[in-house]
Design a protein around this motif. Structure first.
Motif, PDB file in Angstrom:
ATOM      1  N   GLN A  97      34.881  90.408 -14.827  1.00 42.23           N
ATOM      2  CA  GLN A  97      34.444  89.331 -13.934  1.00 42.23           C
ATOM      3  C   GLN A  97      34.774  87.959 -14.519  1.00 42.23           C
ATOM      4  O   GLN A  97      35.125  87.022 -13.783  1.00 42.23           O
ATOM      5  CB  GLN A  97      32.926  89.448 -13.698  1.00 42.23           C
ATOM      6  N   THR A  98      34.671  87.847 -15.842  1.00 43.69           N
ATOM      7  CA  THR A  98      35.017  86.570 -16.487  1.00 43.69           C
ATOM      8  C   THR A  98      36.487  86.242 -16.288  1.00 43.69           C
ATOM      9  O   THR A  98      36.861  85.092 -16.016  1.00 43.69           O
ATOM     10  CB  THR A  98      34.689  86.647 -17.981  1.00 43.69           C
ATOM     11  N   GLN A  99      37.341  87.257 -16.409  1.00 42.16           N
ATOM     12  CA  GLN A  99      38.769  87.037 -16.176  1.00 42.16           C
ATOM     13  C   GLN A  99      39.037  86.625 -14.733  1.00 42.16           C
ATOM     14  O   GLN A  99      39.843  85.717 -14.466  1.00 42.16           O
ATOM     15  CB  GLN A  99      39.549  88.300 -16.525  1.00 42.16           C
ATOM     16  N   VAL A 100      38.359  87.291 -13.786  1.00 42.09           N
ATOM     17  CA  VAL A 100      38.550  86.950 -12.375  1.00 42.09           C
ATOM     18  C   VAL A 100      38.109  85.520 -12.101  1.00 42.09           C
ATOM     19  O   VAL A 100      38.788  84.756 -11.396  1.00 42.09           O
ATOM     20  CB  VAL A 100      37.780  87.952 -11.482  1.00 42.09           C
ATOM     21  N   MET A 101      36.959  85.122 -12.651  1.00 35.60           N
ATOM     22  CA  MET A 101      36.482  83.752 -12.460  1.00 35.60           C
ATOM     23  C   MET A 101      37.466  82.746 -13.040  1.00 35.60           C
ATOM     24  O   MET A 101      37.691  81.666 -12.460  1.00 35.60           O
ATOM     25  CB  MET A 101      35.107  83.592 -13.117  1.00 35.60           C
ATOM     26  N   GLY A 102      38.060  83.093 -14.198  1.00 38.38           N
ATOM     27  CA  GLY A 102      39.056  82.195 -14.774  1.00 38.38           C
ATOM     28  C   GLY A 102      40.263  82.027 -13.870  1.00 38.38           C
ATOM     29  O   GLY A 102      40.782  80.909 -13.704  1.00 38.38           O
ATOM     30  N   GLU A 103      40.712  83.126 -13.261  1.00 32.17           N
ATOM     31  CA  GLU A 103      41.849  83.034 -12.341  1.00 32.17           C
ATOM     32  C   GLU A 103      41.499  82.199 -11.117  1.00 32.17           C
ATOM     33  O   GLU A 103      42.320  81.409 -10.625  1.00 32.17           O
ATOM     34  CB  GLU A 103      42.285  84.437 -11.931  1.00 32.17           C
ATOM     35  N   VAL A 104      40.274  82.372 -10.593  1.00 30.30           N
ATOM     36  CA  VAL A 104      39.848  81.583  -9.422  1.00 30.30           C
ATOM     37  C   VAL A 104      39.809  80.097  -9.764  1.00 30.30           C
ATOM     38  O   VAL A 104      40.227  79.239  -8.971  1.00 30.30           O
ATOM     39  CB  VAL A 104      38.475  82.077  -8.931  1.00 30.30           C
ATOM     40  N   GLU A 105      39.308  79.775 -10.958  1.00 31.40           N
ATOM     41  CA  GLU A 105      39.255  78.370 -11.355  1.00 31.40           C
ATOM     42  C   GLU A 105      40.657  77.786 -11.484  1.00 31.40           C
ATOM     43  O   GLU A 105      40.895  76.621 -11.104  1.00 31.40           O
ATOM     44  CB  GLU A 105      38.500  78.243 -12.681  1.00 31.40           C
ATOM     45  N   GLU A 106      41.600  78.572 -11.994  1.00 33.59           N
ATOM     46  CA  GLU A 106      42.977  78.086 -12.095  1.00 33.59           C
ATOM     47  C   GLU A 106      43.557  77.812 -10.709  1.00 33.59           C
ATOM     48  O   GLU A 106      44.232  76.794 -10.484  1.00 33.59           O
ATOM     49  CB  GLU A 106      43.834  79.110 -12.835  1.00 33.59           C
ATOM     50  N   GLU A 107      43.305  78.715  -9.751  1.00 30.67           N
ATOM     51  CA  GLU A 107      43.801  78.505  -8.393  1.00 30.67           C
ATOM     52  C   GLU A 107      43.159  77.270  -7.753  1.00 30.67           C
ATOM     53  O   GLU A 107      43.827  76.506  -7.030  1.00 30.67           O
ATOM     54  CB  GLU A 107      43.512  79.747  -7.545  1.00 30.67           C
ATOM     55  N   MET A 108      41.863  77.050  -8.015  1.00 27.06           N
ATOM     56  CA  MET A 108      41.198  75.865  -7.469  1.00 27.06           C
ATOM     57  C   MET A 108      41.791  74.587  -8.048  1.00 27.06           C
ATOM     58  O   MET A 108      41.973  73.588  -7.335  1.00 27.06           O
ATOM     59  CB  MET A 108      39.699  75.943  -7.753  1.00 27.06           C
ATOM     60  N   ASP A 109      42.098  74.604  -9.353  1.00 27.34           N
ATOM     61  CA  ASP A 109      42.722  73.420  -9.959  1.00 27.34           C
ATOM     62  C   ASP A 109      44.089  73.149  -9.342  1.00 27.34           C
ATOM     63  O   ASP A 109      44.457  71.989  -9.079  1.00 27.34           O
ATOM     64  CB  ASP A 109      42.856  73.635 -11.471  1.00 27.34           C
ATOM     65  N   THR A 110      44.867  74.212  -9.095  1.00 29.27           N
ATOM     66  CA  THR A 110      46.184  74.041  -8.466  1.00 29.27           C
ATOM     67  C   THR A 110      46.042  73.456  -7.065  1.00 29.27           C
ATOM     68  O   THR A 110      46.788  72.555  -6.655  1.00 29.27           O
ATOM     69  CB  THR A 110      46.908  75.388  -8.404  1.00 29.27           C
ATOM     70  N   THR A 111      45.057  73.951  -6.292  1.00 32.24           N
ATOM     71  CA  THR A 111      44.839  73.447  -4.932  1.00 32.24           C
ATOM     72  C   THR A 111      44.417  71.979  -4.957  1.00 32.24           C
ATOM     73  O   THR A 111      44.872  71.166  -4.124  1.00 32.24           O
ATOM     74  CB  THR A 111      43.764  74.291  -4.232  1.00 32.24           C
ATOM     75  N   ARG A 112      43.563  71.602  -5.909  1.00 33.43           N
ATOM     76  CA  ARG A 112      43.138  70.204  -6.022  1.00 33.43           C
ATOM     77  C   ARG A 112      44.336  69.296  -6.304  1.00 33.43           C
ATOM     78  O   ARG A 112      44.466  68.198  -5.728  1.00 33.43           O
ATOM     79  CB  ARG A 112      42.099  70.058  -7.133  1.00 33.43           C
ATOM     80  N   SER A 113      45.200  69.724  -7.212  1.00 34.11           N
ATOM     81  CA  SER A 113      46.373  68.897  -7.524  1.00 34.11           C
ATOM     82  C   SER A 113      47.282  68.750  -6.303  1.00 34.11           C
ATOM     83  O   SER A 113      47.835  67.660  -6.046  1.00 34.11           O
ATOM     84  CB  SER A 113      47.146  69.521  -8.690  1.00 34.11           C
ATOM     85  N   ARG A 114      47.434  69.802  -5.511  1.00 31.73           N
ATOM     86  CA  ARG A 114      48.260  69.712  -4.309  1.00 31.73           C
ATOM     87  C   ARG A 114      47.643  68.771  -3.286  1.00 31.73           C
ATOM     88  O   ARG A 114      48.339  67.976  -2.625  1.00 31.73           O
ATOM     89  CB  ARG A 114      48.435  71.100  -3.706  1.00 31.73           C
ATOM     90  N   LEU A 115      46.325  68.828  -3.125  1.00 33.91           N
ATOM     91  CA  LEU A 115      45.653  67.926  -2.185  1.00 33.91           C
ATOM     92  C   LEU A 115      45.798  66.471  -2.616  1.00 33.91           C
ATOM     93  O   LEU A 115      45.980  65.569  -1.774  1.00 33.91           O
ATOM     94  CB  LEU A 115      44.174  68.309  -2.077  1.00 33.91           C
TER      95      LEU A 115
END
Length: 259
Positions: free
Chosen positions: A203-221
């Protein structure tokens, strides 16, 4: 002419040296934890084998087991000292597993093994206490059955001692069975703990991947927002020209319509 015999090949000692060197290198890569773990396991198994030996039970019935039991007890205490040091090392590695090149699952395995060693040592201590008590009762029964102590009182004491000895042995057997059940339950709990630890790590690994995707989406916005702001500024410069052209076009259309 005489034919010379072929000379014997020179013997070299490189092979033994290379084997010794390879053995030394192999031993240098062995984790000290596993060396101490094997020593503790061998010591506890040897103590358990001695405590459940048929010869020792026969000596217990004779009432003369003080020296032998104390020797076994000393061996058990020595193994417990090693176990205490091993537990300290495991706790230190649990604080920072990466420092010792260990994973969380490996640390949990080591904790589980040390807990099993502690449980086994506690069970062996109980066994030693029961044997001391059984030896005391046997000695008391023999003293009561001696010629100097015959009589009604001595017979009563002998029968009472025999009853107590039988009760003590039955209690020992029940305790051994209960401890075996507890051992099985402890292993099950340990396995469940390992599974929970693996699930938490996943679950920790999954949360880390989700946080990385959120950071990528923020940069695109943020990039899209900057582009919109630039486009708005460019349109602001030509806004008056566009409005004037539209007004002229509207006047022309009205003139054509009413003309």
């Amino acid at each position: 002419k005489k034919i010379r015999a072929p000379s014997e090949p020179r013997r070299t000692t490189c092979a033994p040296q290379s084997k010794d060197r390879a053995r030394t290198v192999a031993m240098s890569h062995v984790d000290p934890y596993f060396v101490v773990e094997d020593e503790i396991r061998d010591s506890l198994d040897a103590v358990e084998k001695s405590l459940y030996d048929d010869k020792l039970e026969g000596v217990v019935r004779s009432g003369a087991t003080g020296g032998e039991l104390r020797r076994i007890q000393a061996n058990l205490e020595q193994a417990e000292m090693q176990l205490s040091e091993l537990c300290k090392a495991v706790d230190a590695s649990a604080a920072d597993p990466a420092k010792f090149s260990l994973s969380l699952a490996q640390v949990n395995d080591r904790k589980k093994q040390t807990d099993e060693f502690r449980f086994q040592a506690s069970r062996l201590h109980d066994r030693i206490s029961d044997l001391f008590e059984a030896a005391r009762l046997s000695k008391r029964a023999k003293e009561a059955a001696s010629p100097a102590g015959k009589g009604v009182v001595s017979s009563y004491m002998s029968a009472e001692a025999d009853d107590q000895l039988d009760s003590q042995q039955m209690l020992m057997r029940r305790q051994d069975e209960d401890l075996d059940d507890l051992t099985v339950a402890a292993r099950r709990v340990g396995q469940m703990g390992l599974q929970i630890g693996d699930e938490i790590e996943l679950q920790t690994q999954v949360m880390g991947e989700v946080e990385e995707e959120m950071d990528t989406t923020r940069s695109r916005l943020k990039t899209a927002q900057k582009m919109m702001n630039k486009l708005g500024k460019k349109m602001g410069k030509w806004q008056s020209v566009v409005m004037g052209g539209l007004v002229v076009l509207l006047i022309i259309l009205m003139a054509v319509a009413f003309g």
